[in-house]
Design a protein around this motif. Sequence first.
Motif, PDB file in Angstrom:
ATOM      1  N   LEU A 134       0.841  -1.197   0.000  1.00 32.89           N
ATOM      2  CA  LEU A 134       0.000   0.000   0.000  1.00 32.89           C
ATOM      3  C   LEU A 134       0.877   1.248   0.000  1.00 32.89           C
ATOM      4  O   LEU A 134       0.568   2.227  -0.679  1.00 32.89           O
ATOM      5  N   ARG A 135       1.990   1.192   0.700  1.00 37.43           N
ATOM      6  CA  ARG A 135       2.938   2.323   0.711  1.00 37.43           C
ATOM      7  C   ARG A 135       3.366   2.648  -0.727  1.00 37.43           C
ATOM      8  O   ARG A 135       3.362   3.796  -1.151  1.00 37.43           O
ATOM      9  N   TRP A 136       3.734   1.612  -1.493  1.00 33.94           N
ATOM     10  CA  TRP A 136       4.158   1.795  -2.880  1.00 33.94           C
ATOM     11  C   TRP A 136       3.015   2.377  -3.710  1.00 33.94           C
ATOM     12  O   TRP A 136       3.217   3.282  -4.524  1.00 33.94           O
ATOM     13  N   VAL A 137       1.800   1.861  -3.514  1.00 26.54           N
ATOM     14  CA  VAL A 137       0.646   2.337  -4.278  1.00 26.54           C
ATOM     15  C   VAL A 137       0.393   3.814  -3.997  1.00 26.54           C
ATOM     16  O   VAL A 137       0.143   4.591  -4.925  1.00 26.54           O
ATOM     17  N   LEU A 138       0.475   4.237  -2.748  1.00 29.07           N
ATOM     18  CA  LEU A 138       0.266   5.660  -2.431  1.00 29.07           C
ATOM     19  C   LEU A 138       1.327   6.521  -3.108  1.00 29.07           C
ATOM     20  O   LEU A 138       1.008   7.564  -3.696  1.00 29.07           O
ATOM     21  N   HIS A 139       2.581   6.085  -3.065  1.00 30.58           N
ATOM     22  CA  HIS A 139       3.644   6.826  -3.762  1.00 30.58           C
ATOM     23  C   HIS A 139       3.367   6.862  -5.264  1.00 30.58           C
ATOM     24  O   HIS A 139       3.507   7.904  -5.913  1.00 30.58           O
ATOM     25  N   HIS A 140       2.995   5.719  -5.813  1.00 29.69           N
ATOM     26  CA  HIS A 140       2.723   5.649  -7.247  1.00 29.69           C
ATOM     27  C   HIS A 140       1.563   6.567  -7.635  1.00 29.69           C
ATOM     28  O   HIS A 140       1.615   7.235  -8.673  1.00 29.69           O
ATOM     29  N   MET A 141       0.527   6.602  -6.833  1.00 28.09           N
ATOM     30  CA  MET A 141      -0.631   7.451  -7.149  1.00 28.09           C
ATOM     31  C   MET A 141      -0.255   8.922  -7.107  1.00 28.09           C
ATOM     32  O   MET A 141      -0.722   9.713  -7.946  1.00 28.09           O
ATOM     33  N   ILE A 142       0.577   9.328  -6.159  1.00 26.25           N
ATOM     34  CA  ILE A 142       1.050  10.719  -6.117  1.00 26.25           C
ATOM     35  C   ILE A 142       1.794  11.026  -7.411  1.00 26.25           C
ATOM     36  O   ILE A 142       1.570  12.065  -8.047  1.00 26.25           O
ATOM     37  N   ASP A 143       2.659  10.116  -7.833  1.00 31.08           N
ATOM     38  CA  ASP A 143       3.407  10.282  -9.076  1.00 31.08           C
ATOM     39  C   ASP A 143       2.477  10.334 -10.286  1.00 31.08           C
ATOM     40  O   ASP A 143       2.627  11.177 -11.169  1.00 31.08           O
ATOM     41  N   GLU A 144       1.500   9.442 -10.323  1.00 31.90           N
ATOM     42  CA  GLU A 144       0.558   9.380 -11.449  1.00 31.90           C
ATOM     43  C   GLU A 144      -0.208  10.696 -11.587  1.00 31.90           C
ATOM     44  O   GLU A 144      -0.321  11.259 -12.673  1.00 31.90           O
ATOM     45  N   TYR A 145      -0.741  11.186 -10.487  1.00 33.58           N
ATOM     46  CA  TYR A 145      -1.453  12.458 -10.524  1.00 33.58           C
ATOM     47  C   TYR A 145      -0.520  13.603 -10.910  1.00 33.58           C
ATOM     48  O   TYR A 145      -0.876  14.441 -11.747  1.00 33.58           O
ATOM     49  N   ALA A 146       0.662  13.654 -10.324  1.00 33.16           N
ATOM     50  CA  ALA A 146       1.587  14.757 -10.609  1.00 33.16           C
ATOM     51  C   ALA A 146       1.930  14.821 -12.095  1.00 33.16           C
ATOM     52  O   ALA A 146       1.938  15.908 -12.692  1.00 33.16           O
ATOM     53  N   ARG A 147       2.195  13.670 -12.703  1.00 35.85           N
ATOM     54  CA  ARG A 147       2.505  13.661 -14.137  1.00 35.85           C
ATOM     55  C   ARG A 147       1.332  14.183 -14.957  1.00 35.85           C
ATOM     56  O   ARG A 147       1.487  14.999 -15.854  1.00 35.85           O
ATOM     57  N   HIS A 148       0.144  13.698 -14.634  1.00 36.43           N
ATOM     58  CA  HIS A 148      -1.017  14.088 -15.428  1.00 36.43           C
ATOM     59  C   HIS A 148      -1.490  15.513 -15.126  1.00 36.43           C
ATOM     60  O   HIS A 148      -2.129  16.134 -15.974  1.00 36.43           O
ATOM     61  N   LEU A 149      -1.165  16.035 -13.960  1.00 40.87           N
ATOM     62  CA  LEU A 149      -1.517  17.430 -13.681  1.00 40.87           C
ATOM     63  C   LEU A 149      -0.711  18.378 -14.558  1.00 40.87           C
ATOM     64  O   LEU A 149      -1.194  19.461 -14.908  1.00 40.87           O
ATOM     65  N   GLY A 150       0.487  17.985 -14.936  1.00 43.26           N
ATOM     66  CA  GLY A 150       1.248  18.780 -15.908  1.00 43.26           C
ATOM     67  C   GLY A 150       0.537  18.807 -17.252  1.00 43.26           C
ATOM     68  O   GLY A 150       0.446  19.850 -17.910  1.00 43.26           O
ATOM     69  N   HIS A 151      -0.005  17.660 -17.663  1.00 41.23           N
ATOM     70  CA  HIS A 151      -0.804  17.617 -18.894  1.00 41.23           C
ATOM     71  C   HIS A 151      -2.034  18.516 -18.739  1.00 41.23           C
ATOM     72  O   HIS A 151      -2.409  19.249 -19.660  1.00 41.23           O
ATOM     73  N   ALA A 152      -2.668  18.429 -17.575  1.00 46.31           N
ATOM     74  CA  ALA A 152      -3.879  19.221 -17.335  1.00 46.31           C
ATOM     75  C   ALA A 152      -3.585  20.713 -17.424  1.00 46.31           C
ATOM     76  O   ALA A 152      -4.401  21.479 -17.948  1.00 46.31           O
ATOM     77  N   ASP A 153      -2.437  21.139 -16.942  1.00 47.89           N
ATOM     78  CA  ASP A 153      -2.053  22.558 -17.067  1.00 47.89           C
ATOM     79  C   ASP A 153      -2.001  22.982 -18.529  1.00 47.89           C
ATOM     80  O   ASP A 153      -2.518  24.036 -18.896  1.00 47.89           O
ATOM     81  N   MET A 154      -1.375  22.158 -19.364  1.00 45.39           N
ATOM     82  CA  MET A 154      -1.260  22.514 -20.785  1.00 45.39           C
ATOM     83  C   MET A 154      -2.628  22.521 -21.460  1.00 45.39           C
ATOM     84  O   MET A 154      -2.917  23.404 -22.271  1.00 45.39           O
ATOM     85  N   LEU A 155      -3.463  21.541 -21.124  1.00 44.98           N
ATOM     86  CA  LEU A 155      -4.807  21.498 -21.702  1.00 44.98           C
ATOM     87  C   LEU A 155      -5.611  22.724 -21.285  1.00 44.98           C
ATOM     88  O   LEU A 155      -6.271  23.354 -22.112  1.00 44.98           O
TER      89      LEU A 155
END
Length: 165
Positions: A134-155
């Motif tokens: 679960l620790r890994w999943v929480l870290h991964h989800m933070i990373d997943e959102y952070a990457r896609h929030l950069g896309h969201a900024d451009m959109l």
Amino acid sequence: MIDERFELPTSAGERQVLETFLEFQRGALVRKCADLDDRQFRSRSVPTSRLSLAGLVRHLAGVERWYFQAVIADAFPGSLFTTFTADFDDVEAATCEATFDMWQAEVETSRRIAAERSLNVVGRHPGTGEQHSLRWVLHHMIDEYARHLGHADMLREAIDGRTGE
């Protein structure tokens, strides 16, 4: 959509830090899509791109479902969409309200699953058998959102010039 920003803890336990950072990222997704009509929400950054805010929100709903339900809870109810790329491809009828309702339902389930388990609990990837805590999943989800929030900024910038927090 409500802007519910909060302070990120500078000195807290590991679980609180992980959950707070993930909640901040989830809230940022909501903020980046605020005040858009359905047409804007579905619009693509350029005609040849599959990327839209609607697709990003749908994708993140699916990622929430996959990692918390399939991997950690071993209780995958199936995919949200008919094909692997449908979250990005089939957005013509997507609405802000329905898409965020779907995303919110997945987030609520993810929160419940995480709250019921230790950070050390280990789940298995249904396809590969690879183990993830679960620790890994929480870290991964933070990373997943952070990457896609950069896309969201451009959109969002392409839609109306707004970016950032």
